[in-house]
Design an enzyme around this catalytic site. Structure first.
Site, PDB file in Angstrom:
ATOM      1  N   HIS A 147      -8.097 -10.239  22.110  1.00  0.00           N
ATOM      2  CA  HIS A 147      -6.845 -10.661  21.474  1.00  0.00           C
ATOM      3  C   HIS A 147      -7.107 -11.809  20.483  1.00  0.00           C
ATOM      4  O   HIS A 147      -6.550 -12.911  20.602  1.00  0.00           O
ATOM      5  CB  HIS A 147      -5.818 -11.089  22.519  1.00  0.00           C
ATOM      6  CG  HIS A 147      -4.394 -10.976  22.018  1.00  0.00           C
ATOM      7  ND1 HIS A 147      -3.335 -10.713  22.841  1.00  0.00           N
ATOM      8  CD2 HIS A 147      -3.871 -11.085  20.768  1.00  0.00           C
ATOM      9  CE1 HIS A 147      -2.218 -10.668  22.122  1.00  0.00           C
ATOM     10  NE2 HIS A 147      -2.522 -10.901  20.864  1.00  0.00           N
ATOM     11  N   GLU A 160      -3.588  -8.327  30.150  1.00  0.00           N
ATOM     12  CA  GLU A 160      -4.527  -9.260  29.531  1.00  0.00           C
ATOM     13  C   GLU A 160      -4.732 -10.476  30.418  1.00  0.00           C
ATOM     14  O   GLU A 160      -3.738 -11.105  30.836  1.00  0.00           O
ATOM     15  CB  GLU A 160      -4.018  -9.682  28.143  1.00  0.00           C
ATOM     16  CG  GLU A 160      -4.001  -8.526  27.156  1.00  0.00           C
ATOM     17  CD  GLU A 160      -3.673  -8.948  25.726  1.00  0.00           C
ATOM     18  OE1 GLU A 160      -3.320 -10.134  25.506  1.00  0.00           O
ATOM     19  OE2 GLU A 160      -3.784  -8.097  24.829  1.00  0.00           O
TER      20      GLU A 160
END
Length: 502
Positions: free
Chosen positions: A255, A236
């Site tokens: 997210h 990420e």
């Protein structure tokens, strides 16, 4: 209350001595030097979950309680899961993008209803339970897999428990809500994806590493599942050219599980309330480190904190699965003392390897209750043949088992497993075997380990009657490679073989 942002370590050291409490987010480093300078500091609040930016050991040494807010985003994450499930069912992002490009493709984006569909929840903790409650309002049938939550907890929410393969085979929608551990990493892989219906849809708002993303891409490309919704990724942010970001049957978000105004306000409220609690001399619900035990009690109890946790971790590895009840029996001087910290250590040993929460004195009871773990304590002043003995009687997977230990020469010792009396220090790499008590069994195990270049440090054996069933525990200098372990398991006369690391 003073608000000071962007302070360096040196600036924090200069001013922190005047404060009783401090609240930080992830960008502020609370080092040992800062903590040592906080002469009046009683509590550090982390406005969020992770506490990597705080020197927990230094705070504990100073008797400073560190608190965080691990539950404030529960509802936000559950709602994000439901939102992604509905968007996946109706292809909302794809249809919107098509319309923005000037196309009117109603026939292309015919979706499916979630009513009367089967939702499979993998992980029935706080967030998984909230997802189940909301899905019931959508008239879905809820099934779940979680080896560390009791069937009673599931029944309270009208959720049917089953094993993982059955869930994967039956579910129309599958959502993940487990921590990322060595056991759960890539739990969704080629093998488990092959168990799913071709009409199944997968949702992940938990941890990116739970899914083998290459395996998921293959399953989507080959039409073996209908779609996926991802809020988290193994890396990420993912690289812009990540194929799942551009797949026509995948919807993605960056997210956002805990990113709501209410969740952020909830974090602030939780931290403020806990700081007040600490300053009033009470114990907060989400302390990351354990509060100070009085010096008088600590002298006797401290060694048993370590023993209790090691007993729990040992049991979790030799008997993985759903724990329904734990009876903690204190015998000897322990029975005359406040054993709450020992109970917390037991819960920590049993659950911390398989859940995300950090189990401490102040939250052990809450976590056990949330997981449907029934804790019972018994105390007996006598402890023959030891001055003190701590016994865990555990019901797991419908089977009752027990493990007992004590402190000898200042070290934790396991002295009994089920009906077998042994004596071993629970540390390092151990091989636990149940076997037929007949000549040659120990030699066969030693021969296989020797061929695999695994050195044996010590061995303990226990038995009830000669040539019946027996137990052997070998202490090892290194972890057994998987091929060697499989060769040990293949030895005739061995009933159960487990590698334990403590």
């Amino acid at each position: 209350v003073d608000v000071k942002t962007g302070l360096s370590e040196e600036e924090l050291v200069d001013i922190i001595g005047d404060y009783h409490a401090m609240v930080v987010r992830s960008g502020t480093q609370v080092t040992a030097a800062v903590i040592e300078a906080g002469r009046q500091l009683q509590v550090i609040g982390r406005a969020g979950v992770g506490t990597d930016n705080i020197d927990i050991e230094a705070a504990t040494r100073r008797g400073i309680i560190v608190v965080n807010a691990p539950t404030a985003n529960t509802i936000a994450a559950a709602e994000q899961t439901i939102a992604l499930m509905l968007a996946l069912a109706r292809q909302v992002p794809q249809a919107g993008e098509s319309l923005r490009q000037g196309r009117w493709e109603r026939k292309k984006f015919v979706g499916v209803e979630v009513r009367n569909k089967v939702l499979g929840i993998i992980g029935l903790g706080r967030i998984g339970t909230e997802v189940a409650k909301r899905a019931q309002g959508l008239e879905m049938k809820i099934i779940a897999y979680d080896p560390y939550v009791s069937a009673d907890h599931a029944a309270r929410y009208d959720v049917e428990f089953m094993d993982l393969p059955s869930l994967l085979q039956q579910a129309d929608f599958i959502t993940l809500h487990t921590p990322l551990t060595p056991d759960t990493r890539h739990m969704i892989n080629d093998e488990t994806l092959a168990m799913m219906k071709p009409t199944a849809r997968l949702i992940n708002c938990a941890r990116g590493g739970l899914i083998d993303e290459e395996a998921l891409l293959r399953a989507l490309d080959e039409g073996r599942i209908a779609g996926a919704a991802l809020d988290v990724f193994s890396q990420e942010p993912p690289p812009p050219d990540h194929p799942l970001l551009h797949h026509p049957r995948v919807i993605v978000t960056p997210h956002l599980g805990g990113s709501t105004q209410e969740a952020q306000a909830g974090v602030a409220r939780d931290i403020a309330e806990q700081i007040i609690t600490v300053l009033e001399g009470r114990l907060p619900p989400h302390a990351v480190n354990a509060p100070i035990v009085s010096p008088e009690a600590l002298e006797t109890l401290a060694p048993y904190f370590d023993l209790a946790e090691r007993l729990g971790r040992f049991f979790t590895q030799i008997a993985p699965g759903r724990i329904e009840q734990v009876r903690i029996v204190y015998a000897g001087e322990l029975a005359l003392m406040d054993t709450t910290p020992i109970k917390a250590a037991v819960v920590k040993g049993l659950l911390e390897p398989v859940i995300e929460e950090r189990v401490k004195l102040v939250n052990a009871h809450v976590i056990a209750k949330t997981r449907g773990l029934n804790l019972i304590e018994e105390k007996h002043p006598g402890a023959e043949p030891f001055a003190n003995i701590l016994t865990l009687e555990i019901t797991a997977n419908g089977r009752e088992r027990s493990i007992a230990g004590t402190i000898m020469r200042g070290m934790p010792h396991i002295v009994r497993v089920d009906e077998y009396w042994i004596d071993l220090i629970p540390d390092g790499h151990l091989l636990v075997c149940y076997n037929e008590d007949r000549p040659g069994m120990i030699g066969q195990v030693g021969t296989v380990l020797g061929r695999g270049d695994v050195n044996i440090a010590f061995m303990q054996v226990g038995r009830i009657v000669p040539r019946g069933r027996a137990m052997m525990v070998l202490g090892l200098d290194e972890r057994i490679p998987d091929p060697v372990l499989e060769e040990v398991k293949a030895i005739p006369g061995l009933y159960d073989v487990t590698q334990v690391t403590l």
